[in-house]
Design a protein around this motif. Structure first.
Motif, PDB file in Angstrom:
ATOM      1  N   ASP A 119       0.833  -1.207   0.000  1.00 32.82           N
ATOM      2  CA  ASP A 119       0.000   0.000   0.000  1.00 32.82           C
ATOM      3  C   ASP A 119       0.866   1.253   0.000  1.00 32.82           C
ATOM      4  N   ALA A 120       1.901   1.254   0.846  1.00 31.20           N
ATOM      5  CA  ALA A 120       2.773   2.427   0.944  1.00 31.20           C
ATOM      6  C   ALA A 120       3.492   2.687  -0.372  1.00 31.20           C
ATOM      7  N   ASP A 121       3.903   1.631  -1.071  1.00 27.27           N
ATOM      8  CA  ASP A 121       4.566   1.813  -2.360  1.00 27.27           C
ATOM      9  C   ASP A 121       3.632   2.474  -3.373  1.00 27.27           C
ATOM     10  N   ARG A 122       2.355   2.083  -3.368  1.00 24.98           N
ATOM     11  CA  ARG A 122       1.395   2.716  -4.285  1.00 24.98           C
ATOM     12  C   ARG A 122       1.185   4.182  -3.937  1.00 24.98           C
ATOM     13  N   LEU A 123       1.113   4.476  -2.654  1.00 24.36           N
ATOM     14  CA  LEU A 123       0.937   5.865  -2.243  1.00 24.36           C
ATOM     15  C   LEU A 123       2.158   6.708  -2.575  1.00 24.36           C
ATOM     16  N   LYS A 124       3.331   6.134  -2.367  1.00 27.17           N
ATOM     17  CA  LYS A 124       4.573   6.871  -2.608  1.00 27.17           C
ATOM     18  C   LYS A 124       4.695   7.297  -4.068  1.00 27.17           C
ATOM     19  N   ALA A 125       4.126   6.497  -4.982  1.00 28.84           N
ATOM     20  CA  ALA A 125       4.154   6.843  -6.399  1.00 28.84           C
ATOM     21  C   ALA A 125       3.216   8.000  -6.730  1.00 28.84           C
ATOM     22  N   LEU A 126       2.316   8.321  -5.807  1.00 31.48           N
ATOM     23  CA  LEU A 126       1.327   9.376  -6.034  1.00 31.48           C
ATOM     24  C   LEU A 126       1.598  10.633  -5.222  1.00 31.48           C
ATOM     25  N   ILE A 127       2.018  10.458  -3.970  1.00 38.07           N
ATOM     26  CA  ILE A 127       2.230  11.574  -3.047  1.00 38.07           C
ATOM     27  C   ILE A 127       3.513  11.314  -2.264  1.00 38.07           C
ATOM     28  N   PRO A 128       4.493  12.224  -2.295  1.00 36.23           N
ATOM     29  CA  PRO A 128       5.716  12.016  -1.510  1.00 36.23           C
ATOM     30  C   PRO A 128       5.387  11.889  -0.027  1.00 36.23           C
ATOM     31  N   GLY A 129       6.084  10.974   0.647  1.00 38.00           N
ATOM     32  CA  GLY A 129       5.802  10.775   2.064  1.00 38.00           C
ATOM     33  C   GLY A 129       6.808   9.866   2.725  1.00 38.00           C
ATOM     34  N   GLN A 130       6.495   9.510   3.964  1.00 41.08           N
ATOM     35  CA  GLN A 130       7.366   8.656   4.756  1.00 41.08           C
ATOM     36  C   GLN A 130       6.542   7.607   5.470  1.00 41.08           C
ATOM     37  N   THR A 131       7.189   6.492   5.813  1.00 37.34           N
ATOM     38  CA  THR A 131       6.525   5.442   6.583  1.00 37.34           C
ATOM     39  C   THR A 131       7.109   5.405   7.988  1.00 37.34           C
ATOM     40  N   LEU A 132       6.306   4.934   8.929  1.00 41.60           N
ATOM     41  CA  LEU A 132       6.795   4.705  10.276  1.00 41.60           C
ATOM     42  C   LEU A 132       5.972   3.624  10.939  1.00 41.60           C
ATOM     43  N   ARG A 133       6.556   3.007  11.950  1.00 39.03           N
ATOM     44  CA  ARG A 133       5.863   2.020  12.757  1.00 39.03           C
ATOM     45  C   ARG A 133       5.896   2.472  14.193  1.00 39.03           C
ATOM     46  N   LEU A 134       4.755   2.434  14.858  1.00 40.25           N
ATOM     47  CA  LEU A 134       4.643   2.730  16.274  1.00 40.25           C
ATOM     48  C   LEU A 134       4.306   1.439  16.997  1.00 40.25           C
ATOM     49  N   GLY A 135       5.165   1.010  17.923  1.00 39.92           N
ATOM     50  CA  GLY A 135       4.949  -0.225  18.645  1.00 39.92           C
ATOM     51  C   GLY A 135       5.942  -1.295  18.247  1.00 39.92           C
ATOM     52  N   ASP A 136       5.860  -2.429  18.921  1.00 38.08           N
ATOM     53  CA  ASP A 136       6.789  -3.540  18.745  1.00 38.08           C
ATOM     54  C   ASP A 136       6.337  -4.399  17.561  1.00 38.08           C
ATOM     55  N   LYS A 137       7.196  -4.568  16.559  1.00 35.50           N
ATOM     56  CA  LYS A 137       6.802  -5.305  15.352  1.00 35.50           C
ATOM     57  C   LYS A 137       6.502  -6.770  15.642  1.00 35.50           C
ATOM     58  N   HIS A 138       6.906  -7.276  16.800  1.00 33.46           N
ATOM     59  CA  HIS A 138       6.619  -8.660  17.171  1.00 33.46           C
ATOM     60  C   HIS A 138       5.369  -8.778  18.038  1.00 33.46           C
ATOM     61  N   GLU A 139       4.776  -7.650  18.404  1.00 31.92           N
ATOM     62  CA  GLU A 139       3.576  -7.676  19.243  1.00 31.92           C
ATOM     63  C   GLU A 139       2.514  -6.759  18.642  1.00 31.92           C
ATOM     64  N   HIS A 140       2.131  -5.703  19.362  1.00 34.68           N
ATOM     65  CA  HIS A 140       1.132  -4.773  18.846  1.00 34.68           C
ATOM     66  C   HIS A 140       1.820  -3.563  18.236  1.00 34.68           C
ATOM     67  N   TYR A 141       1.331  -3.129  17.078  1.00 37.93           N
ATOM     68  CA  TYR A 141       1.925  -1.971  16.430  1.00 37.93           C
ATOM     69  C   TYR A 141       0.957  -1.391  15.410  1.00 37.93           C
ATOM     70  N   VAL A 142       1.241  -0.164  15.012  1.00 39.24           N
ATOM     71  CA  VAL A 142       0.506   0.528  13.961  1.00 39.24           C
ATOM     72  C   VAL A 142       1.522   1.054  12.960  1.00 39.24           C
ATOM     73  N   GLN A 143       1.250   0.852  11.676  1.00 42.26           N
ATOM     74  CA  GLN A 143       2.097   1.396  10.619  1.00 42.26           C
ATOM     75  C   GLN A 143       1.378   2.541   9.925  1.00 42.26           C
ATOM     76  N   MET A 144       2.143   3.550   9.534  1.00 46.30           N
ATOM     77  CA  MET A 144       1.562   4.731   8.908  1.00 46.30           C
ATOM     78  C   MET A 144       2.390   5.153   7.708  1.00 46.30           C
ATOM     79  N   TYR A 145       1.683   5.674   6.710  1.00 52.41           N
ATOM     80  CA  TYR A 145       2.321   6.401   5.611  1.00 52.41           C
ATOM     81  C   TYR A 145       1.776   7.815   5.666  1.00 52.41           C
ATOM     82  N   CYS A 146       2.661   8.799   5.728  1.00 56.63           N
ATOM     83  CA  CYS A 146       2.231  10.194   5.879  1.00 56.63           C
ATOM     84  C   CYS A 146       2.864  11.046   4.798  1.00 56.63           C
TER      85      CYS A 146
END
Length: 298
Positions: A119-146
């Motif tokens: 999803d982030a790759d498709r968005l990046k081709a349309l609108i410049p932005g950055q990705t980030l992850r909040l939380g532990d990738k092995h437990e609970h987390y949220v990923q964002m493209y902004c």
């Protein structure tokens, strides 16, 4: 739907703000937004209106359309990224002032039509932005493209999400086989004065949209055993009432664990709750907001 008994409650979300001077998003009409909803693989159960907002209660969560911004939330096996691409058929990407695309870690990621990275790759081709992850990738987390364009958020527009896993059996049972009790009344005590539209799904599940002027809150309940989940979100100005509001929401569902995510223009969130331990936290500067992530465990 992953099977007859399991459903993917954790959601995907997009918030989009258009540039000043762009036509009202509401002016594109109901049919345009129904096409957006359909592109995600969902359909509208009901539509409500007030002078500031068109609120769509969906087969998989919610869409709120205001004059200058929108919030769309979908669960299950929906493809929210396809809905965003459909929006760009009538919203030129150059007119997007701010976009945040968010995915909570899923219970059944192998059942999803796409990954966050795709999803982030498709968005990046349309609108410049950055990705980030909040939380532990092995437990609970949220990923964002902004989007990375400069943006100054209005000071009166914070956002709160409470994402609850493993709700109590008593709470879950009241949302199976039709809804018992009256959950909208229990929620209305926390945020009074909103106009509420709700839907109880068969055999399980519940969704609610509530709107008051430009404020909204929404609740979605997945009560299935083994994957129970509830989300609560609002842009109501909670900043002087964060602890009591989160405590009130959590007490209704008794989750084993939950995440709190806040977007606030002025700084990070701080929160303690009786009966729960703060196990993880993070903060990040994003499009003029301070985004806080707090993970609690009973």
């Amino acid at each position: 739907m992953t099977s007859n008994t399991l459903f993917e409650g954790p959601e995907k979300k997009v918030e989009l703000v258009v540039q000043a001077g762009f036509p009202s998003l509401r002016s594109f009409g109901k049919e345009a937004w129904l096409r957006v909803i359909g592109a995600a693989g969902a359909h509208a159960i009901s539509v409500s209106h007030n002078p500031r907002c068109d609120a769509f209660l969906l087969s998989e969560s919610s869409l709120f359309v205001f004059d200058e911004y929108l919030v769309m939330i979908t669960c299950g096996r929906t493809s929210l990224i396809d809905a965003v691409v459909e929006m760009f058929r009538f919203i030129p990407t150059g007119e997007v002032a701010m976009l945040v695309y968010e995915r909570k870690n899923e219970h059944f990621p192998e059942e999803q039509p796409t990954t966050f990275e795709q999803d982030a790759d498709r968005l990046k081709a349309l609108i410049p932005g950055q990705t980030l992850r909040l939380g532990d990738k092995h437990e609970h987390y949220v990923q964002m493209y902004c989007s990375s364009r400069p943006f100054s958020p209005p000071n009166e527009e914070p956002t709160l999400e409470v994402l609850m896993h493993g709700i109590s059996e008593e709470a879950a049972a009241s949302f199976r086989g039709g809804v018992s009790g009256d959950p909208k009344d229990r929620l209305a005590v926390l945020l009074p004065g909103f106009t509420i539209h709700e839907h109880a799904f068969e055999p399980n599940g519940y969704s609610l949209n509530a709107v008051q002027d430009e404020s909204y809150y929404t609740v979605h309940v997945t009560p299935e055993s083994g994957c129970s989940y509830v989300s609560f979100e609002t842009n109501y100005d909670f900043r002087k009432n964060l602890g009591p509001l989160v405590s009130g929401v959590v007490s209704l569902f008794g989750p084993r664990t939950f995440d709190v995510i806040t977007f606030m223009p002025e700084g990070p969130a701080s929160l303690t709750l009786d009966g729960y331990e703060l196990r993880d936290s993070a903060r990040h500067a994003l499009s003029g907001y301070c985004v806080s992530y707090l993970h609690f465990q009973r």
